[in-house]
Design an enzyme around this catalytic site. Structure first.
Site, PDB file in Angstrom:
ATOM      1  N   ASP A  44      13.745   5.926  35.199  1.00  0.00           N
ATOM      2  CA  ASP A  44      14.079   6.528  33.908  1.00  0.00           C
ATOM      3  C   ASP A  44      13.110   6.127  32.798  1.00  0.00           C
ATOM      4  OD1 ASP A  44      16.077   8.048  34.873  1.00  0.00           O
ATOM      5  OD2 ASP A  44      17.700   6.676  34.328  1.00  0.00           O
ATOM      6  N   ARG A  48      16.811  13.643  32.081  1.00  0.00           N
ATOM      7  CA  ARG A  48      16.036  12.793  31.173  1.00  0.00           C
ATOM      8  C   ARG A  48      15.092  13.551  30.234  1.00  0.00           C
ATOM      9  NH1 ARG A  48      19.892  10.542  32.260  1.00  0.00           N
ATOM     10  NH2 ARG A  48      20.105   8.439  33.114  1.00  0.00           N
ATOM     11  N   SER A 100      26.097   0.243  39.072  1.00  0.00           N
ATOM     12  CA  SER A 100      25.400   0.906  37.977  1.00  0.00           C
ATOM     13  C   SER A 100      25.505   2.409  38.224  1.00  0.00           C
ATOM     14  CB  SER A 100      23.938   0.450  37.971  1.00  0.00           C
ATOM     15  OG  SER A 100      23.197   1.310  37.171  1.00  0.00           O
ATOM     16  N   ASP A 150      23.626  -1.083  29.098  1.00  0.00           N
ATOM     17  CA  ASP A 150      22.229  -1.183  28.653  1.00  0.00           C
ATOM     18  C   ASP A 150      22.031  -0.719  27.210  1.00  0.00           C
ATOM     19  OD1 ASP A 150      21.432  -2.104  31.151  1.00  0.00           O
ATOM     20  OD2 ASP A 150      21.093  -0.080  31.912  1.00  0.00           O
TER      21      ASP A 150
HETATM   22  N1  ARG Z   1      17.506   6.949  41.713  1.00  0.00           N
HETATM   23  C1  ARG Z   1      17.943   8.026  40.886  1.00  0.00           C
HETATM   24  C2  ARG Z   1      16.843   8.470  39.968  1.00  0.00           C
HETATM   25  O1  ARG Z   1      15.923   7.755  39.741  1.00  0.00           O
HETATM   26  C3  ARG Z   1      19.225   7.730  40.163  1.00  0.00           C
HETATM   27  C4  ARG Z   1      19.214   6.661  39.154  1.00  0.00           C
HETATM   28  C5  ARG Z   1      20.561   6.506  38.576  1.00  0.00           C
HETATM   29  N2  ARG Z   1      20.711   5.439  37.664  1.00  0.00           N
HETATM   30  C6  ARG Z   1      21.719   4.563  37.713  1.00  0.00           C
HETATM   31  N3  ARG Z   1      21.786   3.692  36.789  1.00  0.00           N
HETATM   32  N4  ARG Z   1      22.580   4.543  38.673  1.00  0.00           N
HETATM   33  O2  ARG Z   1      16.866   9.547  39.451  1.00  0.00           O
END
Ligand code: ARG
Length: 399
Positions: free
Chosen positions: A123, A94, A172, A14
């Site tokens: 995110d 984050r 991912s 990304d």
């Molecule tokens: N669902 C989790 C969150 O929103 C993890 C997201 C992880 N991202 C990924 N690209 N695997 O915090």
């Protein structure tokens, strides 16, 4: 002179696509920032990748200590598990990444902030809100703005000579000291069992035939030693990740409600987080009164919800932090965990501040608890419930 944009850069698909996009579509010079929160990537490789993509300047910020002390430790104090399962590894990182990006944005005098989040995930919420809390600069999010999907991104990457590793192609991934999140690919069918190859931290085959024990020492809600050894915060988490991972402990597989309303199937490897939160919660039960335990679990749930939902800096979260911090003054002691072939449970705990009193609790001889007093107590305790049942039954048979 070209405008300057700043981007939190992981070196993954990304964010690599976003660099090219900022350069080509926005005609921008790009400054990239990689914030090390323990994702274990090779800094030099990421810097080389950024250079190859033609960025003007690349920063690598080691924020591991801050991540543990200011983000992970508060989450342990809050027993933070979103929807009772997810330890918030990605969610906690984050706001810290955004904070570091903003610091450099100021120094570099950029005119735009960019991130590589899609419009489907959490995110974007966390980055947008954290960035917005500290700046009025425009936010560019090409993956979201262009409604890009993974296939299109992979094709774009290939066209621009951006290399993507094999696991990343299949799933991912997002990882840091607190956990590893695995999404996408065959995991998108919630009935598919995750294949062994999805796991890197946790052993899934040939697990040891003998149990592994972990003794965790807490002081005011913070883990300070393991197996009798004092360890620095980062080392402590790494140690437990390794040890519990070898015992097969820490896989979480659940259906998660994202902020934007999507239900997603999430698979995590969180050995240290699973052990530390379980142990901390157990210790709290020993040193807190029943009323504290009941009330704090409501606070904990709300804390996890806010942290998950990108509201790390909301005043309510600060208020909850004060409550939680104060509640930790007696959360000191040792918890013993037994790990065996993927299972984990607390098998012992002790604390100088324990409210457990064996003389009261014992079923043996000499208990100081006068059972006779219980009779009257129980009668008064249940009076409304028992009377309500009787009265309402009587009235309903009449009408
Ligand atoms: N669902 C989790 C969150 O929103 C993890 C997201 C992880 N991202 C990924 N690209 N695997 O915090």
């Amino acid at each position: 002179m070209a405008q300057k944009g700043i981007l939190a850069f992981s070196g993954g698909l990304d964010t690599s696509v976003v660099v090219k996009y900022l350069q080509e579509e926005h005609n921008m010079d790009v400054v990239t920032v990689t914030v090390d929160v323990g994702q274990g990537d090779d800094h030099k490789k990421i810097a080389a990748k950024a250079k190859k993509l033609g960025v003007k300047k690349h920063y690598n910020i080691d924020a591991k200590k801050e991540f543990v002390e200011e983000y992970i430790f508060p989450s342990i104090k809050a027993n933070a598990l979103y929807q009772k399962k997810y330890c918030l590894a990605t969610a906690l990182a984050r706001p810290l990444i955004a904070k570091k990006v903003l610091e450099i944005a100021k120094k570099e005098k950029v005119s735009a902030l960019a991130h590589g989040c899609s419009g489907k995930g959490n995110d974007q919420v966390r980055f947008d809100i954290s960035l917005r809390s500290g700046s009025n600069l425009p936010i560019i999010a090409p993956i979201r703005d262009k409604n890009l999907d993974r296939e299109t991104e992979l094709a774009f990457a290939e066209k621009h000579g951006i290399s993507i590793d094999k696991v990343a192609k299949k799933f991912s991934i997002d990882q840091n000291l607190w956990g590893r999140a695995i999404e996408g690919g065959e995991l998108e069918d919630p009935f598919n069992e995750p294949p062994d190859e999805a796991f890197i931290w946790i052993q899934t085959k040939n697990l040891p035939d003998r149990p592994t024990y972990l003794e965790i020492t807490f002081e005011r809600g913070i883990p300070i030693a393991v197996d009798g050894k004092k360890l620095e915060p980062i080392k402590l988490i790494e140690y437990i990740n390794k040890k519990a991972g070898k015992a097969g402990v820490g896989i979480v597989d659940h259906i998660e409600d994202r902020v934007v309303g999507i239900k997603s199937r999430e698979v995590y490897e969180t050995p240290a987080a699973s052990c530390l939160i379980e142990a901390h919660q157990d210790l709290e039960k020993m040193v807190h009164s029943k009323h504290q335990n009941k009330f704090k679990s409501i606070i904990d749930d709300e804390w996890a919800y806010l942290a998950y939902s990108g509201l790390w800096n909301d005043p309510l979260k600060t208020d909850l932090d004060s409550f939680i911090e104060n509640s930790q003054r007696f959360v000191s002691g040792i918890v013993k965990l037994k790990l065996f072939k993927g299972s984990m449970r607390v098998v012992g705990r002790k604390s100088h501040y324990s409210l457990y009193n064996q003389e009261v609790a014992t079923y043996g001889k000499g208990s100081t608890f006068d059972q006779k007093l219980a009779k009257g107590f129980v009668e008064l305790w249940g009076i409304q419930s028992t009377e309500a049942n009787k009265l309402q039954e009587k009235r309903s048979t009449k009408t």
